[in-house]
Enzyme design. Sequence first.
Site, mmCIF file in Angstrom:
data_model
loop_
_atom_site.group_PDB
_atom_site.id
_atom_site.type_symbol
_atom_site.label_atom_id
_atom_site.label_comp_id
_atom_site.label_asym_id
_atom_site.label_seq_id
_atom_site.Cartn_x
_atom_site.Cartn_y
_atom_site.Cartn_z
ATOM 1 N N ILE A 118 5.567 77.549 3.958
ATOM 2 C CA ILE A 118 6.400 78.528 4.665
ATOM 3 C C ILE A 118 5.884 78.641 6.099
ATOM 4 O O ILE A 118 4.665 78.684 6.328
ATOM 5 C CB ILE A 118 6.324 79.915 3.971
ATOM 6 C CG1 ILE A 118 6.510 79.781 2.445
ATOM 7 C CG2 ILE A 118 7.325 80.874 4.582
ATOM 8 C CD1 ILE A 118 7.806 79.163 1.984
ATOM 9 N N ASP B 137 -2.039 96.414 6.025
ATOM 10 C CA ASP B 137 -2.648 95.175 6.523
ATOM 11 C C ASP B 137 -3.991 95.510 7.163
ATOM 12 O O ASP B 137 -4.230 96.639 7.583
ATOM 13 C CB ASP B 137 -1.723 94.518 7.568
ATOM 14 C CG ASP B 137 -1.912 93.009 7.673
ATOM 15 O OD1 ASP B 137 -0.974 92.274 7.375
ATOM 16 O OD2 ASP B 137 -3.022 92.575 8.062
ATOM 17 N N LYS C 200 -4.659 81.194 -6.719
ATOM 18 C CA LYS C 200 -3.224 81.323 -6.979
ATOM 19 C C LYS C 200 -2.910 81.098 -8.463
ATOM 20 O O LYS C 200 -1.976 81.694 -9.005
ATOM 21 C CB LYS C 200 -2.433 80.378 -6.076
ATOM 22 C CG LYS C 200 -2.574 80.719 -4.595
ATOM 23 C CD LYS C 200 -2.140 82.164 -4.283
ATOM 24 C CE LYS C 200 -2.149 82.496 -2.811
ATOM 25 N NZ LYS C 200 -1.659 83.844 -2.517
ATOM 26 N N TYR D 50 -8.408 78.007 -2.939
ATOM 27 C CA TYR D 50 -7.113 78.659 -2.690
ATOM 28 C C TYR D 50 -6.242 78.499 -3.941
ATOM 29 O O TYR D 50 -5.666 79.457 -4.461
ATOM 30 C CB TYR D 50 -6.439 78.023 -1.464
ATOM 31 C CG TYR D 50 -5.097 78.627 -1.118
ATOM 32 C CD1 TYR D 50 -5.014 79.837 -0.435
ATOM 33 C CD2 TYR D 50 -3.908 77.996 -1.486
ATOM 34 C CE1 TYR D 50 -3.787 80.400 -0.120
ATOM 35 C CE2 TYR D 50 -2.677 78.545 -1.177
ATOM 36 C CZ TYR D 50 -2.621 79.747 -0.491
ATOM 37 O OH TYR D 50 -1.397 80.302 -0.193
HETATM 38 P P1 NAD Z 1 0.127 85.369 7.302
HETATM 39 O O1 NAD Z 1 -1.200 84.907 7.755
HETATM 40 O O2 NAD Z 1 1.278 85.336 8.243
HETATM 41 O O3 NAD Z 1 0.036 86.837 6.689
HETATM 42 C C1 NAD Z 1 -1.021 87.245 5.864
HETATM 43 C C2 NAD Z 1 -1.361 88.688 6.189
HETATM 44 O O4 NAD Z 1 -2.370 89.131 5.288
HETATM 45 C C3 NAD Z 1 -1.927 88.856 7.620
HETATM 46 O O5 NAD Z 1 -1.215 89.850 8.324
HETATM 47 C C4 NAD Z 1 -3.372 89.271 7.390
HETATM 48 O O6 NAD Z 1 -3.877 90.156 8.383
HETATM 49 C C5 NAD Z 1 -3.266 89.952 6.036
HETATM 50 N N1 NAD Z 1 -4.584 90.016 5.384
HETATM 51 C C6 NAD Z 1 -5.515 89.025 5.287
HETATM 52 N N2 NAD Z 1 -6.612 89.488 4.681
HETATM 53 C C7 NAD Z 1 -6.383 90.799 4.396
HETATM 54 C C8 NAD Z 1 -7.157 91.815 3.769
HETATM 55 N N3 NAD Z 1 -8.407 91.580 3.345
HETATM 56 N N4 NAD Z 1 -6.604 93.038 3.616
HETATM 57 C C9 NAD Z 1 -5.349 93.290 4.075
HETATM 58 N N5 NAD Z 1 -4.580 92.375 4.681
HETATM 59 C C10 NAD Z 1 -5.083 91.137 4.841
HETATM 60 O O7 NAD Z 1 0.447 84.473 6.020
HETATM 61 P P2 NAD Z 1 1.712 84.422 5.031
HETATM 62 O O8 NAD Z 1 2.096 83.002 4.950
HETATM 63 O O9 NAD Z 1 2.705 85.465 5.347
HETATM 64 O O10 NAD Z 1 0.953 84.784 3.678
HETATM 65 C C11 NAD Z 1 1.359 85.798 2.786
HETATM 66 C C12 NAD Z 1 1.060 85.324 1.371
HETATM 67 O O11 NAD Z 1 1.833 84.166 1.087
HETATM 68 C C13 NAD Z 1 -0.398 84.914 1.125
HETATM 69 O O12 NAD Z 1 -0.805 85.412 -0.141
HETATM 70 C C14 NAD Z 1 -0.349 83.406 1.095
HETATM 71 O O13 NAD Z 1 -1.376 82.848 0.324
HETATM 72 C C15 NAD Z 1 1.018 83.190 0.467
HETATM 73 N N6 NAD Z 1 1.615 81.875 0.666
HETATM 74 C C16 NAD Z 1 1.865 81.395 1.909
HETATM 75 C C17 NAD Z 1 2.425 80.120 2.032
HETATM 76 C C18 NAD Z 1 2.691 79.518 3.392
HETATM 77 O O14 NAD Z 1 2.976 78.304 3.440
HETATM 78 N N7 NAD Z 1 2.668 80.267 4.466
HETATM 79 C C19 NAD Z 1 2.739 79.374 0.902
HETATM 80 C C20 NAD Z 1 2.477 79.908 -0.351
HETATM 81 C C21 NAD Z 1 1.926 81.164 -0.465
#
Ligand code: NAD
Length: 259
Positions: free
Chosen positions: A182, A32, A153, A149
């Site tokens: 989520i 991360d 995806k 976004y």
């Molecule tokens: P989150 O913000 O809790 O976690 C994302 C993590 O990615 C963070 O710890 C951040 O520091 C890290 N990150 C960001 N940019 C980075 C980089 N350049 N290099 C390394 N690490 C980096 O969010 P999440 O909800 O756990 O997201 C995880 C994945 O799930 C993402 O790809 C997001 O698009 C996807 N997603 C989330 C949801 C939702 O509703 N939360 C829905 C669909 C998809």
Amino acid sequence: MKAILITGGGSGIGRAVAQLFSQRGWRVGLADLDAAGLVDTAAMLPTERTTSHVMDVRAPEDWEEVLAQFAAASGGRLDVLFNNAGVAVGGAFGAESLDVLDRGIDVNLKGVVYGARLAYPYLAATPGSCLLNTASAAGIYGTPGAAVYSATKFGVRGLTEALDAEWAAEGIRVRSLMPGFIDTPLLKANVSGSNRNVRETVIEAGLELTPVEVVAEAAWAAVHGDRVHTLVGKTARRLAFASRWMPGGLRKRMRAGRV
Ligand code: NAD
């Protein structure tokens, strides 16, 4: 011992997946940008089979270094690369700065492409390996208010389908997760043009928030099952159904501002 490397391991979905795979006996590598987040996740896992790596998924040299460090700890194995780090890019497209759009594309799409490409030799050297990419319900139908976004995806979805076929002969399985909403810090992103964040908007719209533990179980099922895409949560399942069976109705709802 099986080994999984998780980007975005310092928060949300990545952290929950790390906990589940670790509980089930796997070696876990956490990667991360957020060093403090990594420390918090690592504190939840057994030290002797956890490694932490500060990295930026946008930097190929970080990938090379982290993959080599992880392989050194795992005895060369990479059973799963969980290509999961991502950022929210939301707001009226016409008002978005190019910097914000670039960051979304660089992290959510280029970062995933770099991970897949640079992890390839490790995946190819590990029998039965799997590349698991986090796409989104935003990769099922274009999301108004989150156009870029959504575009990233769709890119992750395309990459997943292409590599699933391209790497089949080599025995590397490629999967995606398509979560709806989520409950993670990602939803704290502000909805531009309003004083609310995504989480508040989702609740107000009467949509469900799925707990991260459900995504972790879905990741486990995706790695161990045969589906190329795994939908997570009611919104994702509803969107997939509507885009397949009633695309005209879905378009109408989207244009009317209803998910
Ligand atoms: P989150 O913000 O809790 O976690 C994302 C993590 O990615 C963070 O710890 C951040 O520091 C890290 N990150 C960001 N940019 C980075 C980089 N350049 N290099 C390394 N690490 C980096 O969010 P999440 O909800 O756990 O997201 C995880 C994945 O799930 C993402 O790809 C997001 O698009 C996807 N997603 C989330 C949801 C939702 O509703 N939360 C829905 C669909 C998809």
